[in-house]
Design a protein around this motif. Sequence first.
Motif, PDB file in Angstrom:
ATOM      1  N   ASN A   1     109.890 -17.231   6.840  1.00  0.00           N
ATOM      2  CA  ASN A   1     110.783 -17.650   7.990  1.00  0.00           C
ATOM      3  C   ASN A   1     111.666 -16.431   8.496  1.00  0.00           C
ATOM      4  O   ASN A   1     112.387 -15.739   7.353  1.00  0.00           O
TER       5      ASN A   1
ATOM      6  N   GLY B   1     102.666 -22.682  11.260  1.00  0.00           N
ATOM      7  CA  GLY B   1     103.607 -21.543  10.814  1.00  0.00           C
ATOM      8  C   GLY B   1     103.780 -20.307  11.448  1.00  0.00           C
ATOM      9  O   GLY B   1     104.756 -19.708  11.917  1.00  0.00           O
TER      10      GLY B   1
ATOM     11  N   PRO C   1     107.407 -26.561  12.478  1.00  0.00           N
ATOM     12  CA  PRO C   1     107.740 -25.180  12.495  1.00  0.00           C
ATOM     13  C   PRO C   1     108.619 -24.878  13.574  1.00  0.00           C
ATOM     14  O   PRO C   1     109.589 -23.930  13.550  1.00  0.00           O
TER      15      PRO C   1
END
Length: 464
Positions: free
Chosen positions: A144, A157, A183
């Motif tokens: 992330n 993702g 996501p």
Amino acid sequence: MKPQVHTYRDDAMGEHDGVALAALVRSGDLSSTEVIEAAIARVEAVDPILHAVQVRAYGRARAASIDIDAPLAGVPTFIKDNTDVIGLPTNHGSACYVAKAAKQDSPVTTQYLSSGMVALGKSRLPEFGFNAATEYRYEEPVRNPWNLEYTPGASSGGSGVLVAAGAVPVAHANDGGGSIRIPASCNGLVGLKPSRGRFADGPQAKSAPINVVGEGVITRSVRDTAAYLAAAERFAPARRMRPIGRVEGPATTPLRIGLVIDSPAGAETDDQTRTAIERTAKALEAMGHHVEPATVPVDEQFAADFVTYWGMLAFLATRTGRLLIDRRFDATRADGLTLGLRSQFQRHLLDAPGALRRLKKTEAIYQAAFGRHDLILSPVLAHVPPKIGYLSPQQPFDQLMKRLTNYVAFTPLNNVSGGPAIAVPAGMSIEGVPIGAHLSGKIGDEATLLCVAFALEEANWGIV
């Protein structure tokens, strides 16, 4: 580890969204070459840290012919690596085989690129899109960009990370249990899962016992999502469904919005998420909408049936891999989640007919839930995005499934029912990762979802 990663800089892309970039290319203020080269440089700067790219196709992007009149002309993008692009492999995030180059574009790809976007390559996903974190048995996880220790969600993702980091403004995503919206939520983005039948389907979705997959985009702005939906609709309008049209801003009509904070399947919503959704409800009330508690008529049986269906897909993928995917397909190389789902399905094989029968009734149940509400507001996820490893596919299967079902507690209903839903930013957690709000609409009513999302965005609600 550096806590936050982005690629924004003083280059041709700046901080423009896709609509703005296309307008600059169309006017001649920017060339498509400048935009594509800037995007490539950004991807190369950030991907060694985030691990979001599966396949690079820079040469073909540089050589692409740009339709200057297309709504998103020259906008760089990525296509998720479960969707065929001619000349590129499609590996579905799996180590079970090494894919050959696709012989033709998927209908999804054809519709997607009709918007004028230029694909720089393919983005990563977890194996067959089964997980809610983009993690692997053999490879580096996707991280992330808001906090590298945390998951960016899944299954789209890689797409979410590339958009959140500023490498591209728009990326392809698809959603079979929340894989656009999850996501989007984890990365502070916009992600709309369309109604079933709204856009072209891939071959896997068409052949499934229940088509739970919706195709779409993950974006940084609501107008990019709206622009893509309008472009895809112009290319191939949906049959027997009211057109979305080009939604360009909020509407002023007061709406009746139902509020669901706790999962109908019994998962507990954490305090940070609960607070973010309650604050979103108050923001909607301040805009003139009527928000009231609501119930969704599904329960723990729905969650169990969805897990059965999830297991059926894993069983089919591994048992037919050599026949339908690649003759060298080696199911023993599948990750722990895929193998665990397959094994669980085999143990409860006799439950499948009843589960399918009940799931097929969900569309009518879903529509009935909107008898008194125009939209339903809920969390996207039951708790804030966890650290990488919490949803690792290699942990004990029973533990992973408990964690997944307690986390992904809201999104699957829209997949089984065919109803549209949008994830929008709702704030930031104390861990430094975004929290998303989830708005569900009547089947065929993506336009209302976009109008409300525009209103929240214009009020700077939840912007991270």
